[in-house]
Design a protein around this motif. Sequence first.
Motif, PDB file in Angstrom:
ATOM      1  N   THR A 477      34.858 -19.467   8.160  1.00 51.46           N
ATOM      2  CA  THR A 477      33.537 -19.979   7.801  1.00 51.46           C
ATOM      3  C   THR A 477      33.199 -19.455   6.419  1.00 51.46           C
ATOM      4  N   GLY A 478      32.419 -20.223   5.682  1.00 54.11           N
ATOM      5  CA  GLY A 478      32.060 -19.796   4.336  1.00 54.11           C
ATOM      6  C   GLY A 478      30.724 -20.362   3.912  1.00 54.11           C
ATOM      7  N   ILE A 479      29.994 -19.562   3.163  1.00 52.81           N
ATOM      8  CA  ILE A 479      28.732 -19.984   2.583  1.00 52.81           C
ATOM      9  C   ILE A 479      28.796 -19.729   1.080  1.00 52.81           C
ATOM     10  N   SER A 480      28.549 -20.762   0.287  1.00 51.93           N
ATOM     11  CA  SER A 480      28.469 -20.614  -1.154  1.00 51.93           C
ATOM     12  C   SER A 480      27.046 -20.926  -1.610  1.00 51.93           C
ATOM     13  N   THR A 481      26.489 -20.025  -2.364  1.00 56.29           N
ATOM     14  CA  THR A 481      25.174 -20.237  -2.947  1.00 56.29           C
ATOM     15  C   THR A 481      25.356 -20.462  -4.437  1.00 56.29           C
ATOM     16  N   LEU A 482      25.038 -21.671  -4.893  1.00 56.47           N
ATOM     17  CA  LEU A 482      25.212 -22.047  -6.286  1.00 56.47           C
ATOM     18  C   LEU A 482      23.862 -22.030  -6.993  1.00 56.47           C
ATOM     19  N   THR A 483      23.695 -21.106  -7.908  1.00 53.04           N
ATOM     20  CA  THR A 483      22.441 -21.016  -8.666  1.00 53.04           C
ATOM     21  C   THR A 483      22.624 -21.397 -10.125  1.00 53.04           C
ATOM     22  N   ASP A 484      23.827 -21.804 -10.500  1.00 53.91           N
ATOM     23  CA  ASP A 484      24.093 -22.283 -11.858  1.00 53.91           C
ATOM     24  C   ASP A 484      23.603 -23.724 -11.964  1.00 53.91           C
ATOM     25  N   GLN A 485      22.471 -23.926 -12.611  1.00 52.02           N
ATOM     26  CA  GLN A 485      21.828 -25.229 -12.605  1.00 52.02           C
ATOM     27  C   GLN A 485      22.601 -26.295 -13.370  1.00 52.02           C
ATOM     28  N   VAL A 486      23.246 -25.924 -14.468  1.00 53.80           N
ATOM     29  CA  VAL A 486      23.882 -26.948 -15.290  1.00 53.80           C
ATOM     30  C   VAL A 486      25.086 -27.578 -14.599  1.00 53.80           C
ATOM     31  N   SER A 487      25.706 -26.867 -13.681  1.00 52.70           N
ATOM     32  CA  SER A 487      26.877 -27.414 -13.004  1.00 52.70           C
ATOM     33  C   SER A 487      26.520 -28.603 -12.124  1.00 52.70           C
ATOM     34  N   ALA A 488      25.251 -28.724 -11.769  1.00 57.46           N
ATOM     35  CA  ALA A 488      24.851 -29.812 -10.870  1.00 57.46           C
ATOM     36  C   ALA A 488      24.087 -30.918 -11.587  1.00 57.46           C
ATOM     37  N   LEU A 489      24.071 -30.903 -12.930  1.00 51.73           N
ATOM     38  CA  LEU A 489      23.362 -31.950 -13.657  1.00 51.73           C
ATOM     39  C   LEU A 489      23.923 -33.329 -13.325  1.00 51.73           C
ATOM     40  N   PRO A 490      23.072 -34.318 -13.069  1.00 49.33           N
ATOM     41  CA  PRO A 490      23.542 -35.675 -12.771  1.00 49.33           C
ATOM     42  C   PRO A 490      23.839 -36.455 -14.046  1.00 49.33           C
ATOM     43  N   LEU A 491      24.492 -35.818 -15.008  1.00 50.91           N
ATOM     44  CA  LEU A 491      24.843 -36.459 -16.269  1.00 50.91           C
ATOM     45  C   LEU A 491      26.352 -36.311 -16.456  1.00 50.91           C
ATOM     46  N   PRO A 492      27.137 -37.305 -16.075  1.00 51.54           N
ATOM     47  CA  PRO A 492      28.593 -37.147 -16.083  1.00 51.54           C
ATOM     48  C   PRO A 492      29.146 -36.696 -17.423  1.00 51.54           C
ATOM     49  N   GLU A 493      28.609 -37.270 -18.526  1.00 52.00           N
ATOM     50  CA  GLU A 493      29.177 -36.937 -19.823  1.00 52.00           C
ATOM     51  C   GLU A 493      28.938 -35.484 -20.210  1.00 52.00           C
ATOM     52  N   LEU A 494      27.899 -34.872 -19.652  1.00 53.38           N
ATOM     53  CA  LEU A 494      27.624 -33.475 -19.954  1.00 53.38           C
ATOM     54  C   LEU A 494      28.143 -32.572 -18.844  1.00 53.38           C
ATOM     55  N   ALA A 495      27.908 -32.980 -17.613  1.00 47.55           N
ATOM     56  CA  ALA A 495      28.329 -32.141 -16.489  1.00 47.55           C
ATOM     57  C   ALA A 495      29.840 -31.964 -16.470  1.00 47.55           C
ATOM     58  N   SER A 496      30.576 -33.007 -16.860  1.00 47.34           N
ATOM     59  CA  SER A 496      32.031 -32.877 -16.852  1.00 47.34           C
ATOM     60  C   SER A 496      32.500 -31.864 -17.884  1.00 47.34           C
ATOM     61  N   ASP A 497      31.698 -31.691 -18.948  1.00 45.88           N
ATOM     62  CA  ASP A 497      32.058 -30.719 -19.964  1.00 45.88           C
ATOM     63  C   ASP A 497      31.669 -29.297 -19.579  1.00 45.88           C
TER      64      ASP A 497
END
Length: 806
Positions: A477-497
């Motif tokens: 079992t695993g729990i990941s808490t992601l607090t890095d906001q930019v990694s989840a941006l809904p902007l493919p051209e920026l989020a992919s970078d």
Amino acid sequence: MIKKSTIMRHLLCGAGTVTMGVAIGTSGAVAQTDEIIVTAAKREQTLQEVPIAVSVVQADTVEKAQIIDLIDLQTVVPSLRVVQLQSSSQTNFVIRGFGNGANNPGIENAVGVFIDGVFRSRSSSAILDLPTLERVEVLRGPQSTLFGKNVSVGAISITTALPQFEFGGSSEITVGNFDQFLYRGTLTGPITDSLAFRVSGSLNQRDGFYTNFDGADVSERSRVSTRAQLLWEASDTLSFRAIGEYNKTDEVCCGVSLLFEGPVTAGIPGIDNGAAPDFLVSDASDPFGREFTADLLPTNRLEGYGGSLQADWDVGFGEVTGIVSYREQSDDTVVDADFTTADAVVNENMLDLETFTAELRIASTGDGPFSWLAGAFLFNETVNFDRNVFFGADGRAVAESIAVLRGFSDPAAIFNSLESSFMQPAGTFFAPNTGVFGEYTMDNLSYSFFGQADYALTDRLVITGGISYIRDEKDVTGISTLTDQVSALPLPELASDFQFFPSDQSPFPSDTNPLDDGQLDDDQVTYTARIAYDLLDSLNTYFTYSTGWKAGAFNLSSDGQPPSADGVIGRTAAPEDVTLFEIGAKATFPGGYVNIALFDQKVENFQQNLFVGTGFSLVNAGEQSVRGFEIDGAYSPIDPLFLTFSLTYLDPEYDSFVNAPCEPFIEACGEDQVFFDASGTTPAGIHPVSLSTSATYTHDFSNGLQGFVRADYIFESNTQIVDNVPEEIASREVSLLNASMGIEFDNGLGVSIYGRNLLDDEFLQSAFPTTIQNSPIAADPVTGFGSFSGYANFPRTYGLTFRGKF
């Protein structure tokens, strides 16, 4: 009563271990070869009759060669390679070019380590300084039929000295360069006529051979261990051996060298950090200068304790051996993951293990043509692992530097605008202490039932058959808490970078993200078939076909994502299946012996775990094979002089690897291509030629004084270190010369001097794409290259040892 030699032999075999091999570097070993009784095929044989490829390093060699831990052991066993990576606990064992399991507690090693018959499931519980030894055995090829758990390509079996019924002991102090101070001691003796004890301990301290920019030592040694034993001969037919131990490591380790400076690394010193001095990076032109640049020193704190109880019982028609063990181990590490003085990325790992093992076996006795063994093994372990990767105070400044590289003229303004657009406070993106925080648990239950039988068709011809059923169950079992906001941006051209930390969630998660609760439930039948034939009294031959198995693996970290669309990369790796064909011969002659083994070994679904700059890529290589031969020999031309020679030749190949990860320097990879067909290529990290040789000269002076001079040399031919670092940046060739000399008086006092790596040979232990600085967003737009880093070897060391025995 049972003869003590019989009791000792069965105790030394341990539970589920076998005693076999060639004595390396022990004065007088040739003369004693025909007298050493071993039970490799579970019947009494002399050393040279054992039809198995194995190397044995005896206590005398360990003492004279100043071998302290398993890393030093590889200098006398060319088929063994031991690599220490980013921390003291991340040590990988490789036999005949095969081995995996470092960097992730969910991926177990294919080379099992056993200490007095007890399986050590992780390298963090196996790297302790070698205790008071009887011998160390390196078993080559799959050992799954008798060992069961994670020995698909080989095993290392350490046998410590038993308690004795006469008082005795030894104590030694070593001082050397880098402010080395090593103490080792042992005391043994009787408590009653049937009960004996032994206590042993060691303290190992040394300054680091890397120097941080602020003058602090890195890659140091600071270890302590204690061990206590009781041997009780309860009756003529029953004996018990109890062992308790404790070990602690608290080290600043390990130093990293910059091998190639990519554009992001080159730009870090130019970042305006608002303070002096400017950020520093290592000098890529001098990786063996061992200069480190880290704003946070890498720390590794290990602590473990445990015990085992072994019973040996002669029931007439057979001998029963049972052993149970329990161990707890903690491993806490903190690493400055960007390896610069910028406070950009920090990696914290906290691992706790609770391990229980039990084994019961019965071996037949008697002198008839038929002998047999049967047994069962149980392994139960709970793994708790926390892995946190987060930005430091300078994370945003480094991200803005990367943005400039990617063509953004004013990244600060872009980040500010995006934060405002998504109604986030200023400074949200790449904020300090934001990242991914993971908590993972794995419960592993494994058990096996095994048996082996030998039948002597004639006085010279013996056939052997063995079979084992192994089952392995893992619940994760695993729990990941992601607090890095930019990694989840809904902007493919920026989020992919700028997706530094993987996310499969909706934008701006602030709560936890449960990973898929997972279960692996695998089983396999492994077997061994062997024919051994004595062509002459002094020439023994054998042919072996055997199989090995290693259970499936979990990627216990935030790198473990749901399976990719093509099903190649995911959170798990399939089990490894190993097959081995081997033919060998062992010959003795006046003054010496020579042993030869030719083999063809294949691993299907080899579990490859490569660091790719922003995380680890866990994949199964379809089939990896190695063909080769090994030669072990020894010769004593005159009584005081003992010579050894060992040669290993390996010809490895990816027979099938259709989904190998692409890298910019690989010609078969086109632009934006993720995978390529590596079938037919040569795996990295496997030296085609490895050899070791030694010479030991002993001399008895008058008045009971004895002296010795010893030298040993190991050579490993050039090879690319890892698949995802170019050979011209990270290749490895080894040429190590070690030497020692000493004297010992008849009262047990002695003194010796030693030197290791006397030629100050420079080579890399391993290499990797530098964290973040070699990710796709950080690579040079033209060449596709980012930065690469590596771990330099130990420099020349030397010292003086004072020893007393009684």
